[in-house]
Scaffold this motif. Structure first.
Motif, PDB file in Angstrom:
ATOM      1  N   LYS A 172       0.978   4.178  -2.764  1.00 48.84           N
ATOM      2  CA  LYS A 172       0.819   5.598  -2.424  1.00 48.84           C
ATOM      3  C   LYS A 172       1.973   6.413  -3.018  1.00 48.84           C
ATOM      4  N   THR A 187       0.839  -1.205   0.000  1.00 47.31           N
ATOM      5  CA  THR A 187       0.000   0.000   0.000  1.00 47.31           C
ATOM      6  C   THR A 187       0.872   1.253   0.000  1.00 47.31           C
ATOM      7  N   THR A 188       1.954   1.233   0.767  1.00 44.14           N
ATOM      8  CA  THR A 188       2.872   2.374   0.814  1.00 44.14           C
ATOM      9  C   THR A 188       3.513   2.612  -0.555  1.00 44.14           C
ATOM     10  N   GLY A 217       1.457   6.816  -6.638  1.00 47.20           N
ATOM     11  CA  GLY A 217       0.368   7.743  -6.911  1.00 47.20           C
ATOM     12  C   GLY A 217       0.665   9.178  -6.507  1.00 47.20           C
ATOM     13  N   GLY A 218       1.851   9.427  -5.945  1.00 49.46           N
ATOM     14  CA  GLY A 218       2.224  10.779  -5.561  1.00 49.46           C
ATOM     15  C   GLY A 218       1.700  11.238  -4.214  1.00 49.46           C
ATOM     16  N   ASP A 219       1.199  10.316  -3.397  1.00 50.58           N
ATOM     17  CA  ASP A 219       0.673  10.668  -2.067  1.00 50.58           C
ATOM     18  C   ASP A 219       1.820  10.700  -1.061  1.00 50.58           C
ATOM     19  N   VAL A 220       2.524  11.816  -1.041  1.00 53.34           N
ATOM     20  CA  VAL A 220       3.710  11.971  -0.204  1.00 53.34           C
ATOM     21  C   VAL A 220       3.364  11.867   1.275  1.00 53.34           C
ATOM     22  N   ALA A 221       2.250  12.471   1.681  1.00 52.46           N
ATOM     23  CA  ALA A 221       1.863  12.451   3.099  1.00 52.46           C
ATOM     24  C   ALA A 221       1.650  11.015   3.582  1.00 52.46           C
ATOM     25  N   ALA A 222       0.970  10.198   2.779  1.00 58.16           N
ATOM     26  CA  ALA A 222       0.736   8.799   3.163  1.00 58.16           C
ATOM     27  C   ALA A 222       2.048   8.017   3.170  1.00 58.16           C
TER      28      ALA A 222
END
Length: 155
Positions: free
Chosen positions: A36, A32-33, A39-44
């Protein structure tokens, strides 16, 4: 009566789903990490690590640790990518080559391919990523990871 008791026990065994093993939950956190990150989800991506996570990677300064290490790695990754005209980086992964857990820590090795564009040309490098996970409360967190890969070649 014995047949009824056996049938009732069998029905309960079939009706109750098996709980995921701790290592399965840890692997799910890793994949999942990576999803993320892709997908560019830096915060996650940052939140999936414990503070002070140790990271080993193929670009300078090659090792990150201590408070804020994940953000420091992201900053270094961005600088290296800009210097080498790299864009659209992503990590594709397969089923674990190894995954072990004692319920409070886990060791996971994934086959990976780092894909990116360099000067607009698609590139890929076969690699592995090794993760050490720790359970914090009910959550798995990345305690450390390392990347080891071959030099990328045109796709």
């Amino acid at each position: 009566m014995k047949m009824f008791a056996l049938a009732a026990c069998a029905a309960v065994l079939v009706a109750v789903p098996a709980a995921a093993a701790p290592v399965d939950d840890a692997v799910a956190t890793v994949t999942t990490t990576l999803d993320k990150f892709n997908g560019g989800d830096v915060a996650a991506f940052i939140a999936a690590h414990r503070d002070g996570a140790v990271i080993i990677d193929e670009f300078a300064p090659f090792a990150w640790g201590g408070s804020g290490s994940v953000q420091a790695w992201l900053d270094s990754y961005g600088k290296d990518a800009a210097a080498h005209k790299i864009s659209d980086g992503r990590v594709d992964y397969g089923k674990p080559l190894q995954a072990n857990s004692d319920g409070t820590s886990a060791y996971i090795v994934l086959p990976t391919v780092y894909r990116f564009k360099q000067d607009g040309k698609p590139m890929a490098g076969k690699s592995t990523m090794t993760f050490v996970m720790v359970k914090t409360g009910k959550e798995w967190k990345i305690s450390s990871w390392s990347y080891a890969g071959a030099t990328a070649v045109p796709e």
